[in-house]
Design a protein around this motif. Structure first.
Motif, mmCIF file in Angstrom:
data_model
loop_
_atom_site.group_PDB
_atom_site.id
_atom_site.type_symbol
_atom_site.label_atom_id
_atom_site.label_comp_id
_atom_site.label_asym_id
_atom_site.label_seq_id
_atom_site.Cartn_x
_atom_site.Cartn_y
_atom_site.Cartn_z
ATOM 1 N N ILE A 31 60.963 66.857 26.530
ATOM 2 C CA ILE A 31 61.890 67.938 26.786
ATOM 3 C C ILE A 31 62.945 67.399 27.729
ATOM 4 O O ILE A 31 62.611 66.772 28.690
ATOM 5 C CB ILE A 31 61.176 69.111 27.448
ATOM 6 N N TYR A 51 72.591 74.017 30.179
ATOM 7 C CA TYR A 51 71.282 73.457 30.413
ATOM 8 C C TYR A 51 71.060 73.060 31.853
ATOM 9 O O TYR A 51 70.212 72.253 32.159
ATOM 10 C CB TYR A 51 71.064 72.244 29.495
ATOM 11 N N ASN A 67 63.581 75.051 27.208
ATOM 12 C CA ASN A 67 62.505 74.182 27.673
ATOM 13 C C ASN A 67 61.207 74.954 27.882
ATOM 14 O O ASN A 67 60.117 74.436 27.639
ATOM 15 C CB ASN A 67 62.921 73.480 28.968
ATOM 16 N N VAL A 183 63.494 68.914 21.106
ATOM 17 C CA VAL A 183 63.241 67.931 22.148
ATOM 18 C C VAL A 183 64.053 66.670 21.940
ATOM 19 O O VAL A 183 64.682 66.147 22.863
ATOM 20 C CB VAL A 183 61.733 67.594 22.177
ATOM 21 N N ARG A 186 67.634 66.660 22.892
ATOM 22 C CA ARG A 186 67.912 66.590 24.320
ATOM 23 C C ARG A 186 67.537 65.237 24.913
ATOM 24 O O ARG A 186 68.082 64.842 25.939
ATOM 25 C CB ARG A 186 67.144 67.713 25.034
ATOM 26 N N LEU A 198 60.227 63.915 30.635
ATOM 27 C CA LEU A 198 60.236 64.957 29.614
ATOM 28 C C LEU A 198 58.901 64.997 28.879
ATOM 29 O O LEU A 198 58.342 66.059 28.630
ATOM 30 C CB LEU A 198 61.374 64.682 28.624
ATOM 31 N N CYS A 202 55.864 68.075 28.553
ATOM 32 C CA CYS A 202 55.256 68.551 27.306
ATOM 33 C C CYS A 202 53.746 68.418 27.343
ATOM 34 O O CYS A 202 53.012 69.385 27.107
ATOM 35 C CB CYS A 202 55.819 67.763 26.127
#
Length: 503
Positions: A31, A51, A67, A183, A186, A198, A202
């Motif tokens: 993410i 964002y 997210n 995902v 990004r 990221l 997750c």
């Protein structure tokens, strides 16, 4: 893991996506707080603001609505573990299946994870009710609820059980592809360190979901039976449907879209052909193909998890309640593994990470022999405590070793049809996992390990663990230094494949 088997089963080296991927689970991704990489020419101040309005972050990633939605889908994947022990005990005690049969059903139920590119193509190309993401998340949640409702009420044979588990696997796989596409959009262009952060968010969400459901997965089976657990599990996929409202997505005008991409139209067929050509052009590039080949081979080594589940329940008489406690410990261990990777390993080159974790994982996996032979009791360690400690260490190591696979796969994706290409890479990985499970089932049958015969279980464990070392000579297929190289390689792949995908 020493004392339990998941359906489909997972080894300590693999993706633990619920109802697969194994390892497969299962597979998967990162993410990011921004929709595109820092060098994207299309990034505008307004998009940046979209964002970055949130001041709340986790693992260094801002918790924007998008997210949060992705994290919640991962949370659902983890909390669906509530039914894993129930499924295992249902196949063993109610349907009276042998370990090899259980492993075959696991492989069959993993099939939806092998055709993930199809879901990505559907999601990218066919907006449902005007949305590519929201509507499919809602549909996936409803399908999952249906599958577990059937398990709670109508299933009474191994074929109907396999079919319902297959539906549940399809539900998770489709929702996984949808959030994967969000995902990867990004994560594109981010550094390895940010990609690791990221990924940590997750898998941290998934691990937290597993912790929430772990202990009760065993105690509820003990107190109320497997059907009750299946009924409770049927409510969980509805969370996926509910969080779809958090996804920020502009509706697509269906009439305009259908004029250009209606089935059978020249525009649709030409677009599909171009996308397939570009995907193949990307996959055949050495920068993508060679790491993907290594991941497949790394996943394809056999494991003995189903046989160990039968041994610990039929021979050592571990109760569902105790196995629930073990699962709780391993869920916490999975979160610890995420933290170790995020804190210490996310900047380590892939070759070193795979080498170290594979060697240590193989050595620690062989400690299962102690439990089977009773050698642990000679050192004053009870079977229960040894099983807990062994599972704890193996899970920490397994989670830390698998996360680089996900980081690598996501960062190999060029811009455009992220859902389709990422799903292709992860399906190859999942295919290796299924192959490993089937090889393990074949070895289980060959060595004569059944639900009440464990004479050759030690040999099965030794063979399965030593085969984990076979892919190590192929470590040269991985990038030497993945800190910045992958972002550059991805750009090169986009250029060589004739540009970027256009969904």
């Amino acid at each position: 893991m020493s004392v339990s088997v998941e359906i489909p089963s997972t080894s300590h080296r693999r993706d633990s996506e619920p109802f697969i991927d194994s390892r497969t689970r299962r597979n998967s991704l990162q993410i990011a707080a921004m929709e595109e990489g820092p060098n994207s020419p299309s990034k505008s101040p307004s998009r940046r603001k979209r964002y970055s309005f949130s001041s709340i972050s986790c693992f260094g990633v801002e918790l924007t609505p998008d997210n949060i939605a992705v994290a919640m889908v991962y949370f659902v994947q983890g909390v669906l573990g509530l039914a894993r022990l129930a499924v295992s005990f249902y196949l063993k005690d109610d349907l009276h299946l042998d370990p090899a049969e259980t492993a075959v059903i696991s492989g069959f139920s993993s099939l939806p994870w092998l055709v993930k590119p199809l879901y990505g193509f559907i999601s990218d190309s066919f907006p449902l009710f005007g949305y590519r993401r929201r509507s499919y998340l809602v549909l996936s949640g409803l399908l999952g609820a249906l599958s577990w409702s059937l398990m709670a009420t109508m299933v009474n044979s191994k074929y109907s059980a396999a079919f319902c588990i297959l539906l549940g696997s399809l539900s998770v796989a489709f929702s996984d592809v949808v959030v994967d596409s969000m995902v990867v959009e990004r994560a594109r262009g981010e550094s390895q360190s940010m990609s690791g952060s990221l990924q940590s968010l997750c898998w941290g969400s998934s691990a937290f979901g597993s912790i929430v459901s772990s202990y009760f997965s065993g105690s509820l089976v003990d107190d109320y039976g497997v059907r009750f657990v299946f009924g409770m599990t049927a409510l969980l996929p509805l969370i996926t449907s509910a969080v779809a409202v958090l996804v920020k997505e502009q509706p697509i005008i269906v009439s305009a879209w259908s004029e250009n991409l209606s089935l059978g139209s020249p525009g649709f067929l030409e677009s599909s052909k171009d996308n397939l050509i570009q995907i193949w052009g990307t996959l055949k590039q050495p920068d993508v193909f060679l790491p993907t080949l290594f991941i497949f081979l790394w996943q394809a080594t056999p494991h003995s998890d189903p046989a160990m589940f039968y041994f610990t329940t039929n021979k050592l008489h571990f109760s569902p309640e105790f196995l629930g406690r073990v699962k709780l410990v391993t869920s916490v261990a999975s979160l610890i593994g995420v933290g170790i990777y995020n804190g210490f390993l996310k900047t380590v080159p892939l070759r070193k990470t795979f080498l170290a974790t594979t060697i240590f994982g193989t050595a620690l996996g062989l400690t299962q022999v102690f439990l089977v032979t009773g050698l642990n009791r000679q050192f004053g360690i009870s079977d229960q405590w040894f099983a807990i400690g062994d599972s704890l260490i193996l899970t920490v190591l397994g989670q830390a070793s698998f996360m680089p696979v996900l980081v690598l796969a996501a960062r190999l994706c060029p811009e455009g049809m992220e859902a389709t290409l990422f799903a292709t890479l992860m399906s190859i990985s999942n295919g290796g996992s299924v192959l490993g499970g089937l090889i393990g089932a074949g070895l289980t049958q060959t060595f004569g390990v059944t639900k009440d015969r464990f004479d050759n279980l030690v040999l099965l464990i030794v063979v399965c663990n030593l085969t984990s070392l076979l892919p190590l000579p192929l470590l040269g297929l991985l990038p030497k230094d993945n800190t910045n190289a992958l972002a550059k390689d991805t750009t090169d792949v986009e250029t060589k494949s004739g540009g970027k995908f256009n969904p």
